[in-house]
Design a protein around this motif. Structure first.
Motif, PDB file in Angstrom:
ATOM      1  N   HIS A  28      47.107  42.555  48.837  1.00  0.00           N
ATOM      2  CA  HIS A  28      46.364  42.443  47.580  1.00  0.00           C
ATOM      3  C   HIS A  28      44.998  41.818  47.848  1.00  0.00           C
ATOM      4  CE1 HIS A  28      49.922  43.151  44.902  1.00  0.00           C
ATOM      5  NE2 HIS A  28      50.564  42.696  45.969  1.00  0.00           N
ATOM      6  N   TRP A  71      41.517  40.081  46.197  1.00  0.00           N
ATOM      7  CA  TRP A  71      40.774  39.516  45.075  1.00  0.00           C
ATOM      8  C   TRP A  71      39.364  39.231  45.556  1.00  0.00           C
ATOM      9  CZ3 TRP A  71      38.701  34.383  44.362  1.00  0.00           C
ATOM     10  CH2 TRP A  71      38.031  34.240  43.135  1.00  0.00           C
ATOM     11  N   ASP A  86      35.800  37.935  44.163  1.00  0.00           N
ATOM     12  CA  ASP A  86      35.145  37.239  43.056  1.00  0.00           C
ATOM     13  C   ASP A  86      33.961  38.067  42.556  1.00  0.00           C
ATOM     14  OD1 ASP A  86      34.034  35.467  41.288  1.00  0.00           O
ATOM     15  OD2 ASP A  86      33.910  33.788  42.705  1.00  0.00           O
ATOM     16  N   LEU A 101      44.556  45.764  44.453  1.00  0.00           N
ATOM     17  CA  LEU A 101      43.868  44.577  43.971  1.00  0.00           C
ATOM     18  C   LEU A 101      44.884  43.532  43.505  1.00  0.00           C
ATOM     19  CD1 LEU A 101      40.893  46.140  41.974  1.00  0.00           C
ATOM     20  CD2 LEU A 101      40.990  45.447  44.380  1.00  0.00           C
ATOM     21  N   ALA A 102      44.410  42.298  43.379  1.00  0.00           N
ATOM     22  CA  ALA A 102      45.294  41.222  42.948  1.00  0.00           C
ATOM     23  C   ALA A 102      45.625  41.323  41.469  1.00  0.00           C
ATOM     24  CB  ALA A 102      44.656  39.864  43.247  1.00  0.00           C
ATOM     25  N   GLY A 103      44.772  41.993  40.706  1.00  0.00           N
ATOM     26  CA  GLY A 103      45.022  42.187  39.282  1.00  0.00           C
ATOM     27  C   GLY A 103      45.850  43.437  39.032  1.00  0.00           C
ATOM     28  N   PRO A 104      46.091  43.770  37.761  1.00  0.00           N
ATOM     29  CA  PRO A 104      46.984  44.872  37.405  1.00  0.00           C
ATOM     30  C   PRO A 104      46.349  46.260  37.468  1.00  0.00           C
ATOM     31  CG  PRO A 104      46.192  43.792  35.416  1.00  0.00           C
ATOM     32  CD  PRO A 104      45.643  43.010  36.566  1.00  0.00           C
ATOM     33  N   LEU A 105      45.028  46.361  37.713  1.00  0.00           N
ATOM     34  CA  LEU A 105      44.360  47.654  37.614  1.00  0.00           C
ATOM     35  C   LEU A 105      44.680  48.600  38.764  1.00  0.00           C
ATOM     36  CD1 LEU A 105      40.799  46.620  36.347  1.00  0.00           C
ATOM     37  CD2 LEU A 105      42.732  47.520  35.028  1.00  0.00           C
ATOM     38  N   GLU A 129      42.826  35.850  40.630  1.00  0.00           N
ATOM     39  CA  GLU A 129      43.929  36.521  39.963  1.00  0.00           C
ATOM     40  C   GLU A 129      45.127  36.503  40.892  1.00  0.00           C
ATOM     41  OE1 GLU A 129      43.212  40.079  37.467  1.00  0.00           O
ATOM     42  OE2 GLU A 129      41.309  40.172  38.539  1.00  0.00           O
ATOM     43  N   SER A 145      48.705  36.803  39.235  1.00  0.00           N
ATOM     44  CA  SER A 145      49.928  37.147  38.511  1.00  0.00           C
ATOM     45  C   SER A 145      50.537  38.468  38.952  1.00  0.00           C
ATOM     46  CB  SER A 145      49.650  37.193  37.001  1.00  0.00           C
ATOM     47  OG  SER A 145      48.649  38.150  36.707  1.00  0.00           O
ATOM     48  N   ALA A 146      49.705  39.422  39.425  1.00  0.00           N
ATOM     49  CA  ALA A 146      50.221  40.743  39.789  1.00  0.00           C
ATOM     50  C   ALA A 146      50.572  40.862  41.269  1.00  0.00           C
ATOM     51  CB  ALA A 146      49.202  41.819  39.413  1.00  0.00           C
ATOM     52  N   ALA A 151      46.627  28.803  42.051  1.00  0.00           N
ATOM     53  CA  ALA A 151      46.980  30.140  42.511  1.00  0.00           C
ATOM     54  C   ALA A 151      47.670  30.098  43.867  1.00  0.00           C
ATOM     55  CB  ALA A 151      45.732  31.018  42.584  1.00  0.00           C
TER      56      ALA A 151
END
Length: 297
Positions: A94, A96, A98, A138-142, A172, A174-175, A198
């Protein structure tokens, strides 16, 4: 006259190739080029595990399963010998990066913005990892981790998008899948609290990773003297001084303290940390990222 059809065909193929290349996101083109300079090959990971390729012989240790022992090789030794096979199961990585306003800074026209360098490194790393058979997202849900060229196209599009409006970014997490790996790239100039939270949450889920602090050389050197106005990229912070040179020592001390804190947080989570300056080679940073991410814990 007989050569004309062949020439026409060659020209048509060239036009098709140029059209296909022009449709690729510029960031992906640059990332592919950077990745090609440090291509590791399909067997760059060198970790033991389930797979078909022989890696090495080694003495058996407590906890090794009996089925892993090479009895023929062990018969020629006083020790029980394990036949390791190279780890080949795909894992998830994953990213992330910035995208806050502070990452838009560059101290010179000849240098890229911190954000541009971080995005390039992230996508070039994704190219290398996907070529090695990993799933990257990615670290997010997208963009959940997936393999393949189509995933690189999606990552390139998302990483090329405009950044957030905040002055400083918040990681991020959470995902991020449990027992996967993660890469955080930022200047880490904002509140370190969210970074600590995190990393703690990810460590509890068995996630290993690396943190790369991306800075412009001006932010390291603080070459300011006399009357100077300091203002954040987002415009929310402003400080004016008539003797900027007097702040140099204190600024450098604070920067060193922040770097030491980030390194300590990374160690506590089982992660690795390094700093990269945009005036340095992107290739060197990519090599470090790849090696650090693949290093056995």
């Amino acid at each position: 006259m007989t050569q004309r059809p062949a020439i026409d065909t060659a020209l048509a193929l060239r036009r098709e190739g140029e059209a296909a290349a022009s449709s690729l996101p510029p960031l992906l083109v640059a990332a592919e080029h950077l990745a090609s300079t440090v291509q590791m090959g399909g067997h760059g990971r060198r970790r033991a595990g389930a797979g078909a390729e022989f890696w090495q012989f080694r003495p058996a240790h407590e906890g090794d399963e009996a089925r892993l022992i090479d009895w023929r090789r062990s018969a020629r030794s006083d020790l029980q010998i394990i036949r390791d096979r190279e780890w080949q199961a795909a894992q998830s990585v994953h990213l992330w990066v910035d995208d806050a306003a502070s990452m838009q800074f560059s101290g010179a026209k000849a240098r890229p913005e911190k954000s541009a360098r971080a995005r390039l490194l992230a996508l070039a790393l994704a190219v290398l990892m996907i070529r090695a058979g990993e799933r990257v997202g990615l670290a997010g849900p997208l963009a959940p981790p997936r393999p393949g060229k189509a995933q690189l196209m999606q990552l390139a599009a998302l990483l090329s998008a405009e950044g957030a409006g905040a002055d400083y970014g918040v990681p991020e997490a959470s995902a991020i899948i449990a027992r996967s790996r993660a890469v955080f790239m930022s200047d880490f100039m904002g509140d370190p609290g969210p970074v600590q939270s995190a990393l703690g949450a990810l460590a509890d889920r068995g996630v290993n990773g690396v943190m790369l602090q991306v800075l412009d050389p001006v932010e390291e050197e603080f070459p300011f003297d006399g009357r100077t106005i300091f203002e954040s990229i987002g415009g929310t912070l402003r400080y004016e001084t008539r003797q900027a040179g007097d702040l140099r020592s204190r600024y450098r001390d604070r920067l060193a303290e922040r770097r030491a804190l980030l390194a300590s947080l990374a160690r506590s989570a089982g992660w690795q940390f390094s700093t990269h300056h945009t005036g340095e080679s992107a290739q060197a940073a990519l090599l470090w990222l790849y090696a650090a991410l693949e290093r056995r814990r």
